[in-house]
Design a protein around this motif. Structure first.
Motif, PDB file in Angstrom:
ATOM      1  N   SER A 105       0.876  -1.178   0.000  1.00 23.67           N
ATOM      2  CA  SER A 105       0.000   0.000   0.000  1.00 23.67           C
ATOM      3  C   SER A 105       0.905   1.216   0.000  1.00 23.67           C
ATOM      4  CB  SER A 105      -0.930   0.008   1.220  1.00 23.67           C
ATOM      5  OG  SER A 105      -0.197   0.095   2.426  1.00 23.67           O
ATOM      6  N   TYR A 107       0.965   5.842  -0.407  1.00 25.74           N
ATOM      7  CA  TYR A 107       0.339   7.129  -0.693  1.00 25.74           C
ATOM      8  C   TYR A 107       1.406   8.094  -1.135  1.00 25.74           C
ATOM      9  CZ  TYR A 107       1.746   9.349   3.788  1.00 25.74           C
ATOM     10  OH  TYR A 107       2.457   9.885   4.838  1.00 25.74           O
ATOM     11  N   CYS A 116      -3.637  13.264  -0.101  1.00 22.64           N
ATOM     12  CA  CYS A 116      -2.703  12.293  -0.643  1.00 22.64           C
ATOM     13  C   CYS A 116      -3.468  11.256  -1.451  1.00 22.64           C
ATOM     14  CB  CYS A 116      -1.867  11.627   0.446  1.00 22.64           C
ATOM     15  SG  CYS A 116      -2.801  10.718   1.690  1.00 22.64           S
ATOM     16  N   GLU A 117      -2.820  10.787  -2.502  1.00 23.25           N
ATOM     17  CA  GLU A 117      -3.402   9.733  -3.335  1.00 23.25           C
ATOM     18  C   GLU A 117      -2.863   8.392  -2.865  1.00 23.25           C
ATOM     19  OE1 GLU A 117      -4.214   8.674  -8.010  1.00 23.25           O
ATOM     20  OE2 GLU A 117      -2.741  10.218  -7.516  1.00 23.25           O
ATOM     21  N   CYS A 118      -3.731   7.396  -2.807  1.00 27.44           N
ATOM     22  CA  CYS A 118      -3.322   6.093  -2.293  1.00 27.44           C
ATOM     23  C   CYS A 118      -3.539   5.001  -3.330  1.00 27.44           C
ATOM     24  CB  CYS A 118      -4.081   5.751  -1.017  1.00 27.44           C
ATOM     25  SG  CYS A 118      -5.853   5.474  -1.250  1.00 27.44           S
ATOM     26  N   ALA A 143      -0.868   8.358   7.355  1.00 26.85           N
ATOM     27  CA  ALA A 143      -1.277   9.590   6.665  1.00 26.85           C
ATOM     28  C   ALA A 143      -1.875  10.580   7.666  1.00 26.85           C
ATOM     29  CB  ALA A 143      -2.275   9.267   5.550  1.00 26.85           C
ATOM     30  N   MET A 151      -7.628  11.405   1.855  1.00 29.22           N
ATOM     31  CA  MET A 151      -6.951  10.407   1.039  1.00 29.22           C
ATOM     32  C   MET A 151      -7.893  10.057  -0.108  1.00 29.22           C
ATOM     33  SD  MET A 151      -5.532   6.695   2.328  1.00 29.22           S
ATOM     34  CE  MET A 151      -3.995   7.304   3.029  1.00 29.22           C
ATOM     35  N   SER A 153      -8.237   7.817  -4.147  1.00 29.51           N
ATOM     36  CA  SER A 153      -7.673   6.978  -5.203  1.00 29.51           C
ATOM     37  C   SER A 153      -8.574   7.081  -6.419  1.00 29.51           C
ATOM     38  CB  SER A 153      -7.520   5.519  -4.762  1.00 29.51           C
ATOM     39  OG  SER A 153      -8.768   4.890  -4.667  1.00 29.51           O
TER      40      SER A 153
END
Length: 189
Positions: A105, A107, A116-118, A143, A151, A153
């Motif tokens: 995983s 981010y 933040c992108e995960c 995070a 967060m 995605s």
């Protein structure tokens, strides 16, 4: 069940031996054990091998397109972790006497402050055991500690496993306004 270890590594009685740094031995839904720890520079070959073993569908879902092999530039990007703006947790399991990457995983801070992108990826033969949930919970916790407030995605709309995981973890889902074949999952931290 989760066992947390830090600084001095796991006791020598575990199947993983002594490993330095913060890490956790977690037991999955099927009773199998995995070691979860931050990604390190010496994991580069493991990361390359992990990507190579992913099914075509898993690669398409993770990288939003076909990928035959991880290029050196892609590996450089994936290995660029500073534990603040870019973080990754790797899951390792024993496979014929070797520690093999079975999930990851990560981010990365986005251009928007506090976001933040995960992403999370689990090896095809390790899916449906609860590993993605464990990896994402570690990532969400870090995070939050690092001050991120949201967060997200971006995923293929057809990615059913991600939809189920996102729902389970409390992410909200909406269609990507720029691409109807994608959805955006968001979680307020």
């Amino acid at each position: 069940m989760s066992t947390s270890h830090s600084d001095h590594g796991a006791s020598s009685g575990t199947p993983f031996g002594a490993i330095e740094g913060t890490h956790w031995i977690d037991t999955l839904n099927d009773g199998s054990a995995v070691l979860i720890r931050p990604l390190r520079p010496d994991d580069r070959q493991r990361e390359k091998d992990f990507i190579h073993r992913l099914s075509e569908q898993a690669c398409r879902f993770r990288f939003m397109g076909s990928l035959k092999e991880a290029s050196p530039a892609l590996l450089d990007q994936l290995m660029d972790i500073d534990e603040r703006n870019r973080m990754a947790f790797i899951a390792l399991a024993h496979d014929n006497g070797e520690l093999r990457e079975v999930g990851i995983s990560r981010y990365s801070a986005s251009g928007d402050a506090g976001q933040c992108e995960c992403a999370v990826t689990v090896a095809d033969d390790w899916r449906h055991r609860g590993l993605a949930v464990l990896l994402m919970r570690r990532l969400i916790e870090v995070a939050r500690k690092n001050g991120f407030r949201k967060m997200f995605s971006t995923d293929a709309a057809e990615n059913e496993p991600m939809r189920e995981l996102a729902d389970h973890l409390g992410f909200q889902r909406r269609r990507d306004p720029d691409d109807a074949t994608q959805v955006i999952h968001t979680l307020d931290l």
